[in-house]
Design a protein around this motif. Structure first.
Motif, mmCIF file in Angstrom:
data_model
loop_
_atom_site.group_PDB
_atom_site.id
_atom_site.type_symbol
_atom_site.label_atom_id
_atom_site.label_comp_id
_atom_site.label_asym_id
_atom_site.label_seq_id
_atom_site.Cartn_x
_atom_site.Cartn_y
_atom_site.Cartn_z
ATOM 1 N N GLU A 10 -5.634 5.299 2.755
ATOM 2 C CA GLU A 10 -5.831 6.710 3.063
ATOM 3 C C GLU A 10 -4.889 7.547 2.192
ATOM 4 O O GLU A 10 -3.950 7.035 1.583
ATOM 5 C CB GLU A 10 -5.545 6.992 4.545
ATOM 6 C CG GLU A 10 -6.620 6.491 5.478
ATOM 7 C CD GLU A 10 -6.351 6.874 6.920
ATOM 8 O OE1 GLU A 10 -7.325 7.046 7.670
ATOM 9 O OE2 GLU A 10 -5.166 6.992 7.312
ATOM 10 N N TRP A 11 -5.165 8.847 2.146
ATOM 11 C CA TRP A 11 -4.327 9.765 1.386
ATOM 12 C C TRP A 11 -3.599 10.712 2.330
ATOM 13 O O TRP A 11 -4.173 11.176 3.311
ATOM 14 C CB TRP A 11 -5.178 10.581 0.413
ATOM 15 C CG TRP A 11 -5.703 9.782 -0.739
ATOM 16 C CD1 TRP A 11 -6.846 9.046 -0.779
ATOM 17 C CD2 TRP A 11 -5.098 9.642 -2.021
ATOM 18 N NE1 TRP A 11 -7.003 8.446 -2.001
ATOM 19 C CE2 TRP A 11 -5.942 8.806 -2.797
ATOM 20 C CE3 TRP A 11 -3.942 10.153 -2.605
ATOM 21 C CZ2 TRP A 11 -5.655 8.459 -4.109
ATOM 22 C CZ3 TRP A 11 -3.650 9.811 -3.917
ATOM 23 C CH2 TRP A 11 -4.502 8.964 -4.657
ATOM 24 N N GLN A 23 -1.143 7.979 -1.883
ATOM 25 C CA GLN A 23 -2.042 7.026 -1.242
ATOM 26 C C GLN A 23 -1.233 6.036 -0.408
ATOM 27 O O GLN A 23 -0.247 5.471 -0.889
ATOM 28 C CB GLN A 23 -2.871 6.282 -2.284
ATOM 29 C CG GLN A 23 -3.981 5.437 -1.676
ATOM 30 C CD GLN A 23 -4.870 4.814 -2.738
ATOM 31 O OE1 GLN A 23 -4.446 4.561 -3.862
ATOM 32 N NE2 GLN A 23 -6.122 4.565 -2.378
ATOM 33 N N VAL A 24 -1.633 5.846 0.822
ATOM 34 C CA VAL A 24 -0.933 4.934 1.729
ATOM 35 C C VAL A 24 -1.172 3.497 1.295
ATOM 36 O O VAL A 24 -2.293 3.113 0.964
ATOM 37 C CB VAL A 24 -1.402 5.137 3.180
ATOM 38 C CG1 VAL A 24 -0.708 4.158 4.123
ATOM 39 C CG2 VAL A 24 -1.158 6.576 3.619
ATOM 40 N N ASP A 25 -0.106 2.692 1.303
ATOM 41 C CA ASP A 25 -0.203 1.285 0.927
ATOM 42 C C ASP A 25 0.473 0.444 2.007
ATOM 43 O O ASP A 25 1.685 0.511 2.180
ATOM 44 C CB ASP A 25 0.461 1.063 -0.434
ATOM 45 C CG ASP A 25 0.258 -0.363 -0.953
ATOM 46 O OD1 ASP A 25 -0.667 -1.039 -0.465
ATOM 47 O OD2 ASP A 25 1.025 -0.784 -1.836
ATOM 48 N N GLY A 26 -0.320 -0.314 2.765
ATOM 49 C CA GLY A 26 0.248 -1.144 3.824
ATOM 50 C C GLY A 26 -0.051 -0.611 5.209
ATOM 51 O O GLY A 26 -0.685 0.439 5.373
ATOM 52 N N PHE A 38 -11.601 8.657 4.970
ATOM 53 C CA PHE A 38 -13.010 8.573 4.613
ATOM 54 C C PHE A 38 -13.781 7.564 5.461
ATOM 55 O O PHE A 38 -14.919 7.246 5.153
ATOM 56 C CB PHE A 38 -13.151 8.199 3.129
ATOM 57 C CG PHE A 38 -12.421 9.154 2.221
ATOM 58 C CD1 PHE A 38 -12.974 10.364 1.863
ATOM 59 C CD2 PHE A 38 -11.142 8.853 1.769
ATOM 60 C CE1 PHE A 38 -12.302 11.256 1.044
ATOM 61 C CE2 PHE A 38 -10.452 9.737 0.945
ATOM 62 C CZ PHE A 38 -11.042 10.939 0.591
ATOM 63 N N ASP A 39 -13.160 7.047 6.519
ATOM 64 C CA ASP A 39 -13.839 6.074 7.367
ATOM 65 C C ASP A 39 -13.416 6.313 8.812
ATOM 66 O O ASP A 39 -12.542 5.637 9.349
ATOM 67 C CB ASP A 39 -13.490 4.648 6.929
ATOM 68 C CG ASP A 39 -14.435 3.611 7.522
ATOM 69 O OD1 ASP A 39 -15.114 3.932 8.523
ATOM 70 O OD2 ASP A 39 -14.508 2.490 6.992
#
Length: 253
Positions: free
Chosen positions: A151-152, A137-140, A223-224
């Motif tokens: 996002e993944w 999972q993306v962080d930042g 998802f967006d």
């Protein structure tokens, strides 16, 4: 060296790797646990010494008190995954590492039980066959506009540095962090540059020896779609403004 000191160093190493006695034994190919070695009842077998050198670059002379140099760097350290999990048919899973789990990921690289506690799935497409994949999972926002926070991404395991391609996006796992960056190799040194897509972040230089695992990003899950489109537009405007300011600055000279 007395067996007590040998056992003490062995136990110290296990604790630094944050592994239980059972997990460490499984990683090193010991049938039971490492308890007897740590209590000084059994000397460290030669096969275990070999595995410690192979997996963690541990200097055998340090282990037996003959050297103060703990690590040996024989070429590049292994960067392929230490643990993979399989489903009930024997096929490899795609383990998903969310942002919360990412904090503990570098500390549990060799712990099969920890990985089995994470969610996993498979994708029945030819692009996800005959290799090991992992989801993160993306962080930042360092990789905007391509990747948004939360996002993944799915990465394909990299076997060695010869397989790393310049300016491709990778998940880089070090001893204390997980980073998503583009990589630029330096053919004259063991250091590589980790480059963000967001121009607000400066490149970071790390030695190859600091990298524990490497995954080439090959896909993402989002998802967006509307938010992604809006962020890309804003990022383009931001970049154009910076270029315009630079042109104005040059004309004012």
């Amino acid at each position: 060296m007395p067996i007590e000191e040998e056992s003490k160093r062995f136990k110290q190493l296990r604790e630094e790797l944050n592994l239980t006695q059972a997990a460490f034994a499984e990683q090193l190919g010991i049938s039971m646990t490492t308890a007897d070695i740590e209590r000084g009842r059994t000397r460290i077998p030669g096969q275990v010494v070999k595995e410690l050198l192979k997996q963690h670059n541990i200097n055998p002379l340090w282990l037996f008190g003959e050297s103060g140099q703990k690590y040996l760097r024989i070429g590049d350290a292994a960067i392929n995954p230490k643990v993979v999990t399989v489903d009930n048919t024997g096929e490899e899973n795609i383990v998903m590492v969310n942002a919360k789990a990412a904090a503990g990921y570098p500390l549990n690289l060799g712990d099969t039980r920890w990985f089995e506690s994470l969610p996993a799935f498979s994708i029945p497409l030819p692009e996800y066959r005959n290799a090991t994949f992992r989801g993160f999972q993306v962080d930042g926002d360092s990789m905007m506009p391509v990747l948004q926070s939360d996002e993944w991404i799915v990465g394909k395991a990299v076997e060695g540095w010869d397989d790393v391609k310049n300016n491709r996006m990778y998940v880089i796992v070090t001893a204390d962090s997980i980073l998503v960056k583009k990589i630029q190799k330096n053919e004259k040194s063991t250091f590589v540059s980790l480059i963000s897509l967001n121009p607000e972040y400066a490149p970071v230089s790390v030695d190859r020896s600091e990298v524990r695992e490497l995954w080439q990003v090959n896909s993402k899950l989002t998802f967006d779609m509307e938010t992604n489109a809006a962020n890309i537009s804003l990022q383009n405007i931001h970049q154009e403004m910076k270029e315009l300011k630079e042109e104005v600055r040059k004309l004012a000279r």
